[in-house]
Design a protein around this motif. Sequence first.
Motif, mmCIF file in Angstrom:
data_model
loop_
_atom_site.group_PDB
_atom_site.id
_atom_site.type_symbol
_atom_site.label_atom_id
_atom_site.label_comp_id
_atom_site.label_asym_id
_atom_site.label_seq_id
_atom_site.Cartn_x
_atom_site.Cartn_y
_atom_site.Cartn_z
ATOM 1 N N ARG A 151 0.836 -1.208 0.000
ATOM 2 C CA ARG A 151 0.000 0.000 0.000
ATOM 3 C C ARG A 151 0.866 1.251 0.000
ATOM 4 O O ARG A 151 2.072 1.196 0.253
ATOM 5 N N HIS A 164 5.964 -0.239 4.513
ATOM 6 C CA HIS A 164 5.314 -1.542 4.694
ATOM 7 C C HIS A 164 5.297 -2.338 3.384
ATOM 8 O O HIS A 164 5.255 -3.568 3.411
ATOM 9 N N HIS A 225 -0.470 3.126 17.679
ATOM 10 C CA HIS A 225 0.704 2.259 17.483
ATOM 11 C C HIS A 225 1.982 3.071 17.254
ATOM 12 O O HIS A 225 1.937 4.260 16.959
ATOM 13 N N HIS A 227 5.057 3.151 14.711
ATOM 14 C CA HIS A 227 5.488 2.673 13.390
ATOM 15 C C HIS A 227 7.014 2.761 13.352
ATOM 16 O O HIS A 227 7.585 3.842 13.517
HETATM 17 ZN ZN LIG Z 1 3.314 1.562 9.955
#
Ligand SMILES: [Zn+2]
Length: 237
Positions: A151, A164, A225, A227
């Motif tokens: 993505r 990612h 979160h 990253h």
């Molecule tokens: Zn991430």
Amino acid sequence: MAKALSFLLGLALLLGMLVAAGAYALREGHVVVPAHWRPWAAVTLTEPPGPFTRFKLARLERDPALCRSVLATTPLVWRPLPDTPRRGDCGWRNAVQISATESMVKPPFPLSCRAAVALALWEHHVLQPAAQRHFGMPVRRIEHLGSYACRNVYGRDTGPRSQHASADALDIAGFVLQDGRRLRVLRHWDEAGPAGRLLREVHQGACRYFDGALGPEYNQAHRDHLHLDRGGPHVCR
Ligand SMILES: [Zn+2]
């Protein structure tokens, strides 16, 4: 003029002798420089972070065999993954499947070797010591939201590919301590107590090993979160 020239020649000669003497002393082992001060030595799990840590990690990107040999000295449980065929800008090279670190990680996830070494160093030098300091016990489990995803950044239709998309990034939602307590980025990030302090500290510490270390203060998309990535721009927020 001649005086200045002979002065410069003398200075050059002196410098040359000093460099030669230094190189000789290093090669013969008369002077032992600690690993973290030697930019040319491969990074090791046990060396404390130093001025060359990120440089040494970058070297692993150009040398897949060296990267795997360093990874083999870490507590990570992993197996090599075959390179994926390139599909657009997605897919991985020199990646491994990680099924455990010093902690449990479920489910297992793919990660580029360079990011896996950074993960091992960060856990060893930042995460576990912080858990000991704030709670007097180790982290038993790292709770993650995934690594590989084909993505763009933020899942937008256009724009740059996310780290990612090359398995260079891991999203971490929180940690479980040895006694079962859960520390969640979403719930505890702003807390003044030890849970909040640990989360903010391990985010800051990640900047020494990863290129991107983004948390709730970066934007709304990262409220739940951390990253952590290798290979992108150096952003620590
Ligand atoms: Zn991430």
